[in-house]
Design a protein around this motif. Structure first.
Motif, PDB file in Angstrom:
ATOM      1  N   LYS B 146      30.004  21.387  57.052  1.00 47.82           N
ATOM      2  CA  LYS B 146      29.866  22.808  56.712  1.00 47.82           C
ATOM      3  C   LYS B 146      29.948  22.987  55.209  1.00 47.82           C
ATOM      4  N   PRO B 147      29.272  23.990  54.673  1.00 47.11           N
ATOM      5  CA  PRO B 147      29.442  24.254  53.249  1.00 47.11           C
ATOM      6  C   PRO B 147      30.883  24.687  52.960  1.00 47.11           C
ATOM      7  N   LEU B 245      26.507  27.273  42.343  1.00 47.82           N
ATOM      8  CA  LEU B 245      26.236  27.813  43.687  1.00 47.82           C
ATOM      9  C   LEU B 245      27.491  28.425  44.303  1.00 47.82           C
ATOM     10  N   SER B 247      29.623  27.028  45.789  1.00 48.74           N
ATOM     11  CA  SER B 247      29.844  26.387  47.081  1.00 48.74           C
ATOM     12  C   SER B 247      29.417  24.935  46.983  1.00 48.74           C
ATOM     13  N   GLN B 249      27.490  22.213  49.028  1.00 47.93           N
ATOM     14  CA  GLN B 249      26.566  22.139  50.160  1.00 47.93           C
ATOM     15  C   GLN B 249      26.400  20.679  50.567  1.00 47.93           C
ATOM     16  N   ALA B 251      24.669  19.104  52.673  1.00 51.69           N
ATOM     17  CA  ALA B 251      23.361  18.541  53.046  1.00 51.69           C
ATOM     18  C   ALA B 251      22.405  18.504  51.858  1.00 51.69           C
ATOM     19  N   LEU B 252      22.887  18.952  50.710  1.00 50.85           N
ATOM     20  CA  LEU B 252      22.005  19.024  49.546  1.00 50.85           C
ATOM     21  C   LEU B 252      22.100  17.749  48.715  1.00 50.85           C
TER      22      LEU B 252
END
Lengths: 312, 328
Positions: B146-147, B245, B247, B249, B251-252
């Motif tokens: 999760k972020p 951001l 946050s 992330q 998946a980035l």
């Protein structure tokens, strides 16, 4: 002795497994991913349905939505377990067909969810009508900018079904119903937050009279929010998003974003399992089941019906 | 033709001037093509868009000069940002601890890369490919897929997006700190590469590893340090990205390594090692972000933006090859 133990354990396990599977029908669900909050919500709905309808399910998906081959391996493995029904959200609408044919020949009903397959085998497909939902986003955009002015789109990609449908759903509605609204840019950011931010900034820079931007998925929408904030255009550019996530929810609460479309992932998971159970019983099902969508904004964001579709 | 060109490019000083010139030409072209390009706001947007990729490129420049490669920088950047999130949001540690933790995560990953490459003798391509996957997986594991958001620590967002310069000189408007950090680390990287023993050894290893070893250099040790140094820049990039951001992330990040390597190559650092400069890398990164920004402002379809970037990369490497063919 050791060998004997292992054999006993395995056979015990197999007996146990066959007993449970004899009691409750087993439905294999293969999604497009697992790490995304969206799929977690679908899983939640599916598990709720499994409990309500007294079936056993497994829910798995590859770690990235590009891994078509991995999904096919999962599909193969699922078929080897001879499920009572198979629910699939195909990453590639053609690549999965041979396996669906195999399922068909084994007498396993196939239910599509999230996205369709180029085949007649699935007895039904439970999905969001993205064209309809994006069209609604276009209506809301028109409402917020008083039906006149320049708008732009930031989309995740130009090749996936959801990317195409959300773009076309939005663009076509504007073209059909709002002659005074002009779409000045459509750009693709791969759903990547950072890339979408930079490209939305370039769009804002290129079109100083821009009145609104539609971000077609979570990463795109967050990129647009960041861009509007970084370019000091808060309040001057109407932002409409798609999907959910904490940052979008915060942006709506703080007024940065006018509102967004959310799919109904929990409902989608629930309806897919429900459809699978009906298919197992041999009931007739419609070819397409619309799992629906919701528009959410400041006024209804805490509504329990909406809340269960939003994930942080 | 090739000979004439190679004669032109054989002097590295001239080469850097030419690179500046191409960046300038790019600016001139886009400014003429669109009135919206050359504005203060857009130049800031271009600089800001260069920061993350530029920081990654700074780090990998060192590795590439040694004749190595680091494919893990994209996903190590991700796990660095995620670790900052874990420290600050999950463990409620002070922000500076979180920042340091993020950077050290990068250093550790680089250190492991360097150790695997120098001690276990794995080719850098394979070792860092493995690290790419490890970092990607771990980022998902520790974040719980999760972020992670930094909303409880508002100061974190200020690291990249605050505007110290803007508050000192109100005339500048919003001048994000991320750009200041980028400039600071450009200077640091440049000093390390040109003024320190580490910099000299980087070139020595890249020019001729065996010769460097024979002249008494502890190649294994220095290689490990160089990969760890690369990891440090990657960790910094991770923190800057997370801050921008607000946050982390999980998946980035995958794919960012290729953009960074492209910036290094466009900047004239040879993939065969032994040659390169920080200034070149910075210009390379600026050329890339100027190009993307400019093409977007001209509303060139994205498909064609990608094609143009590819052509530029091939062109840059071709220039490198014809220059080298002259030297041999």
């Amino acid at each position: 002795m050791k060998r004997f133990l292992i054999v006993t354990l395995i056979s015990l396990f197999l007996i146990g497994f066959s007993i449970t599977s004899a009691q409750r029908p087993y439905i294999a669900m293969i999604s497009k991913g697992f790490q995304h909050q969206f799929w977690q919500a679908v899983k939640m709905g599916a598990e709720k349905a499994a409990k309500d309808l007294n079936v056993t399910i497994t829910f798995e998906g590859p770690e990235s939505e590009a891994m078509v081959d991995k999904q096919i391996e999962m599909l193969q493995a699922a078929l080897a377990k001879k499920p009572a029904a198979l629910c699939i959200a195909a990453l590639d609408s053609k690549a999965v067909i041979p396996y669906l044919e195999k399922a068909h020949s084994m007498g396993i009903p196939v239910i599509g969810f999230d996205s369709g397959v180029d085949s007649d085998i699935p007895v039904t497909t439970v999905a969001t009508d993205n064209i309809k939902a994006a069209g609604y986003a276009a209506d809301m955009m028109a409402k917020f900018i008083n039906r006149v002015g320049e708008v732009a789109l930031v989309v995740h990609d130009q090749t996936s079904r959801t990317g195409i449908d959300r773009r076309d759903g939005f663009v076509n509605r504007i073209k059909q119903k709002y002659p005074l609204i002009k779409i000045v840019a459509i750009q693709y950011g791969g759903g990547d937050h950072l890339k979408s931010t930079d490209l939305a900034k370039a769009i804002i820079q290129a079109h100083p009279r821009l009145k609104g931007i539609f971000g077609a998925n979570e990463g795109s929408a967050i990129g647009v929010i960041n861009a509007v904030r970084e370019m000091n255009k808060v309040g001057k550019i109407v932002v409409i998003g798609y999907d959910s996530g904490k940052q979008q929810i915060d942006a709506i609460k703080s007024g940065l974003m006018a509102g967004a479309i959310t799919q109904n992932p929990v409902g989608m998971g629930y309806m897919a399992v429900e459809a699978a159970v009906k298919a197992i019983k041999g009931e007739k099902l419609p070819k397409f089941i619309d799992s629906g969508f919701y528009w959410y904004d400041k006024t209804n964001i805490d509504d329990p019906k909406i809340k269960q579709c939003l994930y942080e | 033709m090739a000979e004439k060109l190679s004669a032109l490019f054989s002097k590295s000083g001239l080469r850097q001037i030419l690179m500046f010139a191409s960046l300038f030409l790019l600016f001139a072209f886009f400014s003429l093509a669109s009135p919206n390009f050359l504005t203060y706001e857009n130049v800031i947007a271009i600089l800001l868009a260069t920061c993350v990729n530029g920081l990654l490129a700074l780090g990998v420049t060192f590795v590439i000069i040694t004749g190595g490669i680091d494919l893990s920088i994209g996903t190590v950047m991700t796990i660095s940002s995620v670790m900052s999130g874990v420290f600050i949001t999950f463990w409620k540690l002070p922000v500076f601890v979180g920042v340091l933790g993020g950077i050290l995560t990068g250093v550790l990953a680089g250190f492991i890369n360097g150790t695997v490459i120098s001690k276990m003798k794995l080719p850098p391509f394979i070792a860092t490919l493995g690290m790419m996957m490890i970092a990607k997986g771990l980022a998902l594991v520790v974040s719980g897929c999760k972020p992670i958001y930094f909303n409880d620590a508002p100061i974190f967002n200020k690291i990249a997006m605050g505007s110290i310069l803007g508050s000192i000189f109100p005339g500048l408007g919003e001048f994000p700190n991320a750009i200041l950090w980028f400039i600071l680390f450009i200077i640091i990287a440049h000093i390390i590469l040109t003024r320190t023993a580490l910099g000299r050894y980087t070139f020595a290893i890249g020019s001729n590893e065996e010769a460097a070893r024979l002249s008494g250099l502890n190649v294994d040790k220095w290689k490990t340090i160089i990969y760890a140094l690369c990891g440090m820049f990657v960790g910094i990039a991770g923190v800057i990205m997370a801050s921008r951001l607000n946050s982390a992330q999980p998946a980035l990040g995958q794919g960012y390594e290729l953009d960074a390597i492209a910036a290094v190559v466009i900047g004239g650092t040879s993939l065969r090692g032994g040659e390169g400069s920080i200034i070149g890398t910075v210009i390379g990164a600026l050329i890339m972000s100027t190009l993307t920004n400019g093409l977007r402002i001209l509303s060139v379809p994205q498909e064609w933006q990608i094609v143009v970037s590819g052509i530029i990369i091939i062109g840059a490497v071709y220039l490198d090859i014809i220059r080298r063919s002259r030297e041999v």
